[in-house]
Write a protein that holds these residues in place. Structure first.
Motif, short mmCIF file in Angstrom:
data_model
loop_
_atom_site.label_atom_id
_atom_site.label_comp_id
_atom_site.label_asym_id
_atom_site.label_seq_id
_atom_site.Cartn_x
_atom_site.Cartn_y
_atom_site.Cartn_z
N THR A 1 0.85 -1.20 0.00
CA THR A 1 0.00 0.00 0.00
C THR A 1 0.89 1.25 0.00
O THR A 1 2.08 1.18 0.32
CB THR A 1 -0.91 0.02 1.24
N ALA A 2 0.28 2.39 -0.31
CA ALA A 2 1.07 3.63 -0.41
C ALA A 2 1.69 4.01 0.93
O ALA A 2 2.71 4.69 0.99
CB ALA A 2 0.18 4.76 -0.93
N ASP A 3 1.07 3.53 2.03
CA ASP A 3 1.66 3.81 3.34
C ASP A 3 2.57 2.66 3.81
O ASP A 3 2.84 2.50 5.01
CB ASP A 3 0.58 4.14 4.39
N GLY A 4 3.00 1.87 2.83
CA GLY A 4 4.07 0.91 3.12
C GLY A 4 3.66 -0.33 3.88
O GLY A 4 4.47 -0.94 4.56
N HIS A 5 2.40 -0.73 3.74
CA HIS A 5 1.94 -1.97 4.38
C HIS A 5 1.85 -3.07 3.32
O HIS A 5 1.35 -2.83 2.22
CB HIS A 5 0.57 -1.78 5.02
N LEU A 6 2.30 -4.25 3.72
CA LEU A 6 2.23 -5.38 2.79
C LEU A 6 0.91 -6.11 3.01
O LEU A 6 0.54 -6.43 4.14
CB LEU A 6 3.40 -6.33 3.06
#
Ligand code: SAM
Length: 335
Positions: A267-272
């Motif tokens: 995701t754009a907030d760096g969550h896989l």
């Protein structure tokens, strides 16, 4: 390249070679089935991955076996400074594709070419200007139409994604397929999927079986040719004999392709996210910012992947609002 840990192989022996990266949660369209009517709560800018972070995470995945990256969003092309990021990513030994709504694609032709980006998927849910406006809540139909032709003229490999919604655009199935008569493009019909706030209803979904029935009643049986799918294809591919292009159906709801799934999402907030339908996530960005290695979290997330659709293994479970309301909406997952 170090690639000895197989951290991208899950407990069902699926090897993950494809990463979809969302570049932004923002979008310049407001598609009714994608964004809730009252918009989405956006992450604070400081929580969105910067270009160095995107590059660093992408590099880790490539070093561990990812061969294909698709940039998505929100609308990836509205991410400020995009050409700088594309040039950086283009230094990695990986195929890069983009999924876009096509509204501002014309501004990026040269950048795409310079960065070796060939595969562009454009979302278009109606071939009628007024319907396009209704579904996107914006007036950009002609721009998108022109930009699709521009991509084709410039030799890009173009796929058109159309989400079918009963009573809205399911009367355009044949017209969409006819687009592939003179254009070397692939039209992909996507079954409408449930996400937080998108008012999903099984009755609104047009299934794979029904799409084929509709085409069978328009074309002669011998005109429709089933094509060979690639090993990890999410789509069932077809062609009308003599047409330049092809068409396909992505049946995530009625006929999921989980057995051969090779996809992960960032995701754009760096969550896989290990599955589009999964409501669990692993925060890679915080670990990266702390200066810690992200491989152990990636490995754990991959190991936790369910066999089918984020654990919603039956249609009954998929229909349960309690399952999809725990998931993000599509624009913040990265479609
Ligand atoms: N803005 C880009 C675009 O329009 O293609 C990329 C992001 S968009 C979320 C990616 C894809 O997800 C689009 O093809 C869109 O149609 C699809 N999509 C969004 N919500 C969906 C849903 N509920 N069911 C099926 N497909 C969906």
């Amino acid at each position: 390249m170090k690639n000895n840990k197989n951290i991208l192989v899950d407990s069902f022996n699926r090897k993950h070679t494809y990463l979809r990266i969302s570049l932004t949660e923002r979008c310049n369209l407001r598609c009714t089935y994608c964004m809730p009517e009252d918009g989405v709560l956006l992450s604070h800018k400081s929580n969105i991955m910067n270009f160095d972070e995107i590059y660093s995470i992408a590099k880790t995945f490539v070093e561990n076996g990812v061969t294909k990256i698709r940039l998505t969003g929100g609308e990836p092309l509205i991410r400020k400074g995009l050409p700088v990021l594309l040039k950086k990513l283009a230094t990695l030994p990986v195929e890069i594709g983009i999924t876009t709504n096509g509204v501002i694609v014309d501004r990026f032709m040269d950048t795409f070419k310079k960065c070796g980006i060939e595969h562009i998927n454009v979302s278009l849910d109606s071939l009628k200007k007024e319907k396009f406006r209704q579904i996107t809540r914006r007036n950009y139909f002609e721009r998108v139409q022109k930009n699709i032709l521009l991509l084709v003229e410039n030799g890009f490999k173009v796929k058109i994604n159309a989400v079918l919604i009963r009573g809205f655009n399911d009367d355009e199935i044949v017209d969409f397929v006819k687009l592939s008569k003179d254009l070397p493009i692939s039209i992909r019909f996507i079954e409408f999927m449930p996400f937080d706030g998108n008012k999903w209803d099984m009755k609104k979904m047009v299934s794979y079986a029904e799409i084929i029935d509709r085409l069978n009643s328009h074309f002669l049986e011998e005109q429709i040719e089933r094509l060979q799918d690639n090993p990890n294809d999410t789509s069932k591919n077809y062609k009308i004999k003599g047409y330049k292009g092809s068409f396909a159906i992505i049946s995530s709801v009625t006929n999921p392709f989980c057995d051969s799934c090779n996809r992960l999402r960032l995701t754009a907030d760096g969550h896989l996210k290990n599955c589009l339908f999964s409501n669990s996530e692993s925060d890679l960005l915080t670990k990266l910012r702390e200066g810690n290695p992200i491989e152990p979290i990636i490995q754990k997330a991959v190991q936790a992947k369910f066999k089918v659709r984020g654990g919603m293994d039956t249609l009954e479970k998929l229909k349960e609002p309690k399952f999809h309301s725990l998931n993000r909406n599509m624009t913040t997952i990265g479609g």
